[in-house]
Write an enzyme that holds these catalytic residues in place. Structure first.
Site, PDB file in Angstrom:
ATOM      1  N   ASN A 280       0.840  -1.194   0.000  1.00  0.00           N
ATOM      2  CA  ASN A 280       0.000   0.000   0.000  1.00  0.00           C
ATOM      3  C   ASN A 280       0.874   1.242   0.000  1.00  0.00           C
ATOM      4  O   ASN A 280       2.013   1.228   0.420  1.00  0.00           O
ATOM      5  CB  ASN A 280      -0.954  -0.003   1.191  1.00  0.00           C
TER       6      ASN A 280
ATOM      7  N   ASP B 275      -2.331   1.243   5.725  1.00  0.00           N
ATOM      8  CA  ASP B 275      -2.973   1.065   4.419  1.00  0.00           C
ATOM      9  C   ASP B 275      -2.572   2.226   3.520  1.00  0.00           C
ATOM     10  O   ASP B 275      -1.390   2.482   3.348  1.00  0.00           O
ATOM     11  CB  ASP B 275      -4.484   0.926   4.602  1.00  0.00           C
TER      12      ASP B 275
END
Length: 268
Positions: A124, A172
């Site tokens: 990510n 993330d």
């Protein structure tokens, strides 16, 4: 703009909080991330399916490369971003999140695609410093954000160093601000964190959704933190799981960098 990865949709934020997201296009494959195409309003470069494509103003995809077509397990592209020098970077991951099956790829301005990292499970980011000399990349499955030096001329990566390791939740989507702070959504914790350039935690923002996923700094002054969330995998999603949130912050971000192809922007 934001992507709904598993449905392949590219969406625009509405003018008001009660209006629905506006569809731009829908691909017949997962759509991980896009960056604007310099000099071509309404055109995008995308990490989608098993590789990279251009999306025109009519929503049609023109494929550049599909480097994950022949992978030993089914793969898809995930998060991505353009760096300040006009290259586009994106990671791949297995549909079933197979350990170390993913990679990080770089789409250079001349259209060449290079695998620059292997053995990542769920990549990510990445996110870049304002001068493009530093790249941050999260491996969400490991709970780690690493920092890499970047050769600004070639895009080659140097040796990584650990930047942040989370004790709970998973890093993330990420972005940086003009002071060099790194913002990351923390999947599973209902939070967004800001880290100073030395890796120390500066701020925690709670959001009313368990799985914050992607974020950016935008708005007229760059001080609106936009946070997406996901409801996939939740046994009992709450009313705001899957919503998009806006939070005012003190330090602005820079406008999203475009992908700048080496060919003329007005070429067919």
């Amino acid at each position: 703009m934001l992507t709904d990865i598993l449905t392949g949709r590219l969406l625009a934020l509405p003018d008001g909080p009660d209006a629905p997201l506006a569809p731009i296009t829908r691909l017949p494959c997962p759509l991980g991330a896009v960056a604007p195409l310099a000099g071509r309003p309404g055109h995008w470069v995308a990490a989608a399916g098993t590789g990279f494509c251009r999306i025109d103003a009519a929503g049609r995809a023109d494929w550049i490369a599909r480097p994950e077509d022949d992978a030993p397990v089914p793969m898809r592209m995930n998060d991505g971003v353009a760096d300040p020098h006009g290259r586009f970077w994106a990671g791949s991951m297995a549909h079933e999140a197979t350990g170390k099956a993913g990679s990080l790829y770089r789409l250079d301005r001349d259209g060449r695609v290079t695998r620059v990292l292997r053995d990542v499970t769920i990549p990510n980011g990445p996110a870049f410093s304002a001068d493009g000399a530093v790249m941050y990349l999260a491996d969400s499955a490991r709970g780690v954000v690493s920092r890499y030096p970047v050769d600004r001329a070639s895009g080659d990566l140097g040796a990584p160093e650990p930047f942040v390791t989370l004790g709970s939740g998973s890093p993330d989507g990420m972005t940086t601000d003009v002071e060099g702070g790194l913002w990351t959504a923390v999947w599973g914790a209902g939070q967004v964190h800001r880290y100073r350039p030395d890796g120390s935690l500066d701020r925690v923002v709670d959001v009313p959704a368990g799985q914050p996923a992607g974020l950016c700094l935008g708005g007229p002054d760059g001080r609106t933190l936009l946070v997406t969330s996901a409801h996939i995998g939740l046994a009992a999603p709450g009313p705001l799981d899957g919503a998009v949130f806006a939070v005012r912050v003190d330090v602005p971000g820079a406008p999203a960098a475009p992908y700048r192809p080496a060919y003329r922007a007005d070429a067919p």
